[in-house]
Design an enzyme around this catalytic site. Structure first.
Site, PDB file in Angstrom:
ATOM      1  N   GLU A  16       0.822  -1.206   0.000  1.00  0.00           N
ATOM      2  CA  GLU A  16       0.000   0.000   0.000  1.00  0.00           C
ATOM      3  C   GLU A  16       0.863   1.266   0.000  1.00  0.00           C
ATOM      4  OE1 GLU A  16      -0.372  -2.583   1.963  1.00  0.00           O
ATOM      5  OE2 GLU A  16      -2.463  -3.231   1.959  1.00  0.00           O
ATOM      6  N   LEU A  17       1.991   1.235   0.721  1.00  0.00           N
ATOM      7  CA  LEU A  17       2.813   2.441   0.828  1.00  0.00           C
ATOM      8  C   LEU A  17       3.461   2.771  -0.519  1.00  0.00           C
ATOM      9  CD1 LEU A  17       3.770   4.654   2.693  1.00  0.00           C
ATOM     10  CD2 LEU A  17       5.798   3.289   3.189  1.00  0.00           C
ATOM     11  N   ILE A 445      25.720  -4.697 -22.867  1.00  0.00           N
ATOM     12  CA  ILE A 445      25.761  -5.559 -21.680  1.00  0.00           C
ATOM     13  C   ILE A 445      24.674  -6.625 -21.711  1.00  0.00           C
ATOM     14  CG2 ILE A 445      25.804  -5.531 -19.132  1.00  0.00           C
ATOM     15  CD1 ILE A 445      28.199  -4.164 -20.570  1.00  0.00           C
ATOM     16  N   GLY A 446      23.710  -6.511 -22.601  1.00  0.00           N
ATOM     17  CA  GLY A 446      22.756  -7.613 -22.754  1.00  0.00           C
ATOM     18  C   GLY A 446      21.343  -7.179 -23.046  1.00  0.00           C
ATOM     19  N   GLU A 619      28.689  -7.455  -3.199  1.00  0.00           N
ATOM     20  CA  GLU A 619      27.795  -7.228  -2.062  1.00  0.00           C
ATOM     21  C   GLU A 619      27.679  -8.458  -1.172  1.00  0.00           C
ATOM     22  OE1 GLU A 619      24.308  -6.308  -4.456  1.00  0.00           O
ATOM     23  OE2 GLU A 619      23.261  -7.936  -3.459  1.00  0.00           O
ATOM     24  N   CYS A 657      28.489  -4.287 -11.988  1.00  0.00           N
ATOM     25  CA  CYS A 657      28.251  -2.855 -11.924  1.00  0.00           C
ATOM     26  C   CYS A 657      28.238  -2.379 -10.485  1.00  0.00           C
ATOM     27  CB  CYS A 657      26.963  -2.469 -12.629  1.00  0.00           C
ATOM     28  SG  CYS A 657      25.658  -3.685 -12.528  1.00  0.00           S
ATOM     29  N   HIS A 708      22.193   4.961 -16.510  1.00  0.00           N
ATOM     30  CA  HIS A 708      21.245   5.309 -15.457  1.00  0.00           C
ATOM     31  C   HIS A 708      20.548   6.630 -15.741  1.00  0.00           C
ATOM     32  CE1 HIS A 708      24.178   2.531 -13.701  1.00  0.00           C
ATOM     33  NE2 HIS A 708      23.115   2.016 -13.142  1.00  0.00           N
TER      34      HIS A 708
END
Ligand code: GLN
Ligand code: ZN
Length: 774
Positions: A16-17, A445-446, A619, A657, A708
């Protein structure tokens, strides 16, 4: 024995947010309407936790965008660049402008930087500090939410990021100081908040200091001691819960336990042995309590009640029941909301579902665990205990989890399996002969733009409104047009465009055995953005080829090379909910073998260049440096296993990336991909230095087009970037490509940018030739 919760998902069980925020941003609902949605979510969460029997219910765990940004606003840490905007807009709009930038009549501010919250996939807005940073109480959110809950009949425990972690989360915008130096100036504002809470008669306040799970300096440790000593002196009546999560205290143990707080919260999922360490250390003050984080806040598996009860009992025996609290390991914002909403048997069978628990179910687990240990067991608790035991027992034996062939294959892996036949120097010449590419070869890159039409075809196909044949026909047409565009623009190594893919992990997960999918298992990634990670519940294998059909089709259209496109094992692992009954490294190796089979099949189908994307490899790094080597060892090996089944003249690419390569450049080189393409353009090739200093041996494509942004870079800009690259990397090692996939871009800007990119490569070739003739 009290039950404690650190935070509940704030996106709403049906997002909902997200929906309300996006409507507000696009001007379709008023601020009041958005605020109302926020209030409803908070109330629903408090009610749910209260009804479940949670004693310490969190407040201030709600956020319209991010809890770190909330705190920056609370403390008045608003960068100068927003000053003008702040004068003419509401606080809510200022908040969103800091989060996502704002462009409207005459106003143009950029968003603040965003980065990952520790080792999660949640992103926070990075606070910015100047040397003479001032702090002041700018927003009353913490107090308002506490009062709001109280007015609704809920006594809550405000949850606040601790002063030390807050400073360490931020970034110094000037040279010559460290954020931790600001602690003395910051503390008075925290005291002000505590004073207001005390005036409201708050009982408990939770401070999150997750930096206690990281390597800290002496100065940082001293700041912790100073902070909590002062808080204790000034507010002895408030029971302070100091929360640490995602790892143990490690070498910070003695410092942590010396802090004069009421309760320490421990993550016993990530670090179960920590309880023994603490109990045996004799460092815990006699009145201090422990909040035992035994229910996994980071994953979706049912708790193992028998195991948890044993752990809790140990603490109760040592400390007494009144010094023990039961809790999830960390905030539940990293869990999806409610398993009860999963009703689609086709993607999540009843068998798999019985093993899962989302936030709402985890809350119940915490309460049942308390009752089991305290001996006040209701019929409901007993039923849940039996169900829990049954589920955990049948999981150990389930045929859908355990695949003997996969386990044998993993056990039989040899050193050769993670090695190409020959070193890069040998492969390189074979690939030059086989591929006949020009200097500065161009590629992408694809993915190519995923237009609304492409997405609507997939939606219709999934709903059964389009036949497989009709869907395939549309994708074929889109692929062919993309191949033609690449041929016309002069790109050297083509791609098929990835139009058949929804998501780079889900697409593979859906075709692999051992994966399940939720309908509504959303977890906040940043702001209104949520992700729905696949669930890896069993041994992973590949029943049949996954991408060969499309790669083969694309290659049949053109005499130029078409690059095969795969997602790598570490990225598939990292972006899924991973089973907890075997080591992550084993699951990763299983995925690696499945990808390896795909790589081999692509080669057999005549594909000479294959890219295995690993954007998530960094990461996955553990929080503590001591643990990096072990992770990198198995992660890099998994990539190599996936890439090493082909002959030397097949060229393996990888793509990543992210921007911090310096720490792990050696490991990246050890992946031994023939070509690596990386994100580079925004940092003006800065991060190439790492590759240059290290003398990165293989070929490399530093991104020259920032995908981006909708902006089309000029040929000259890209030539400039390539010149910078050529200054540090030998030209015969360089490729020319964008930063990342183009799926979020529009066709018009993509076409213009790629044509200019090819022109830039051509100009570099001419320059290189004149240099050689001269
Ligand atoms: N091949 C993927 C694409 O182009 C890579 C995406 C990524 O790096 N995140 O979309
Ligand atoms: Zn990328």
């Amino acid at each position: 024995m009290k039950t404690n919760n650190l935070g509940f998902p704030r996106i709403g069980s049906n997002r909902e947010l997200k929906k309300a925020s996006e409507l507000y941003w696009s001007g379709q609902i008023t601020a009041d309407a958005l605020l109302t949605v926020g209030k409803e979510i908070r109330l629903a969460n408090w009610r749910l936790q209260s009804q479940a029997g949670i004693d310490l219910i969190p407040s201030n765990d709600f956020s319209f965008y991010d809890q770190v940004l909330d705190l920056s606003l609370t403390l008045g840490v608003i960068p100068e660049q927003y000053a003008a905007f702040a004068k003419e807009n509401s606080v809510l709009d200022l908040y969103f402008a800091m989060a996502r930038g704002a462009q409207k009549e005459g106003q143009d501010v950029v968003a603040m930087e965003m980065t990952k919250w520790f080792d999660t996939n949640y992103h926070y807005i990075v606070p910015e500090f100047t040397k003479d940073q001032e702090f002041k109480l700018f927003s009353n959110k913490i107090i308002d939410e506490y009062k709001e809950a109280k007015a609704a009949g809920f006594e809550t425990k405000p949850v606040i990021i601790g002063p030390v972690s807050y400073l360490l989360l931020g970034k110094e915008k000037q040279e010559g100081f460290h954020s931790i130096d600001l602690i003395e100036k910051l503390l008075p504002v925290y005291f002000g908040i505590l004073q207001k809470l005390q005036d409201e008669k708050v009982a408990y306040v939770q401070f999150d200091e997750p930096f206690l799970a990281l390597n800290l300096t002496d100065v940082e440790r001293a700041a912790l001691v100073h902070t909590y000593t002062k808080i204790n002196e000034k507010f002895p009546q408030i029971k302070i819960i100091l929360a640490n999560y995602f790892d143990c205290f490690g070498e910070n143990l003695a410092t942590a336990l010396s802090l004069p707080v009421h309760t320490f919260h421990l993550d016993l999922v990530r670090c179960p042995l920590q309880l023994d360490d603490i109990l045996e250390s004799n460092l815990l003050a006699e009145t201090t309590s422990l909040s035992l984080g035994v229910v996994d806040g980071r994953n979706i598996w049912k708790n193992d009640f028998k195991k948890s009860v044993a752990l809790i009992q140990k603490a109760v025996d040592a400390l007494g029941a009144d010094r023990v609290l039961i809790a999830p390991s960390c905030s539940l914002i990293h869990s999806p909301c409610d398993l009860d909403l999963e009703t689609n048997e086709a993607t999540l069978t009843a068998e798999v579902k019985q093993w899962l628990a989302f936030a709402k179910q985890k809350i119940n687990e915490v309460v049942v665990l308390r009752n089991l240990v305290s001996g006040e067991i209701t019929d409901y608790d007993q039923a849940l205990f039996e169900e829990n035991t049954l589920a955990n027992d049948n999981k150990k034996k389930a045929t859908i989890i355990h695949n003997a062939a996969v386990k044998e294959r993993v056990a039989a892996i040899t050193t050769e399996d993670s090695q190409r036949n020959n070193p890069f120097s040998v492969r390189r010449q074979l690939q030059i002969d086989a591929l006949q590419l020009p200097l500065f070869p161009t590629t992408t890159i694809g993915s190519f733009p995923q237009t609304p039409e492409v997405r609507s075809w997939r939606a219709k196909f999934k709903k059964g409104e389009l036949s497989q044949e009709a869907y395939d026909g549309l994708i074929r047409k889109e692929t062919e047009e993309t191949i033609r565009f690449q041929e016309e623009s002069g790109i050297d190594v083509l791609v098929h465009g990835e139009f058949e893919r929804n998501d780079m992990v889900e697409y593979f997960g859906e075709q692999l055995d051992g994966f399940a999918f939720t309908k509504n298992g959303w977890v906040q990634s940043y702001g209104s953005r949520c992700v729905k990670p696949p669930v890896i519940y069993g041994d992973v294998s590949r029943p049949q080829p996954m991408t060969v059909k499309w790669a083969e089709f694309a290659q049949s259209l053109t005499p130029k090379w078409v690059k095969g496109m795969l997602t790598g094992p570490v990225t598939i692992l990292q972006w899924s909910f991973v089973r907890n009954d075997q080591a992550r490294s084993v699951t990763c190796t299983q995925i690696a073998l499945a990808i390896r089979d795909e790589v081999v099949d692509l080669e057999k189908a005549g594909i000479k260049i294959i890219q295995i994307d690993e954007p998530a490899i960094r990461e996955g790094l553990p929080l503590r440096k001591e643990e990096w080597a072990t992770y990198l060892d198995w992660a890099i090996k998994a990539f190599r296993i996936s890439a090493s089944g082909v002959s030397d003249n097949t060229q393996i690419h990888t793509h990543m990336c992210y921007s911090e390569f310096n720490d792990i450049i050696e490991n990246i080189a050890a992946m031994d991909a023939d070509v690596i393409t990386i994100e580079c353009s925004r940092s003006q090739m800065e991060l190439l230095d790492a590759f240059a200093d290290f003398k990165y041996p293989n070929e490399i494509g530093p991104g020259v087009y920032d995908i981006h942004s909708p902006r089309v870079p000029s040929r000259q800009e890209m030539v400039d970037l390539l010149e910078k690259a050529a200054a540090v990397i030998p030209v015969d090692q360089l490729w020319v490509n964008p930063d990342c996939g183009l799926k979020t871009r529009h066709w018009d800007e993509t076409k213009k940018a790629l044509i200019e990119m090819v022109n830039a490569a051509k100009q570099m070739r001419v320059n290189a030739e004149t240099t050689i003739t001269v």
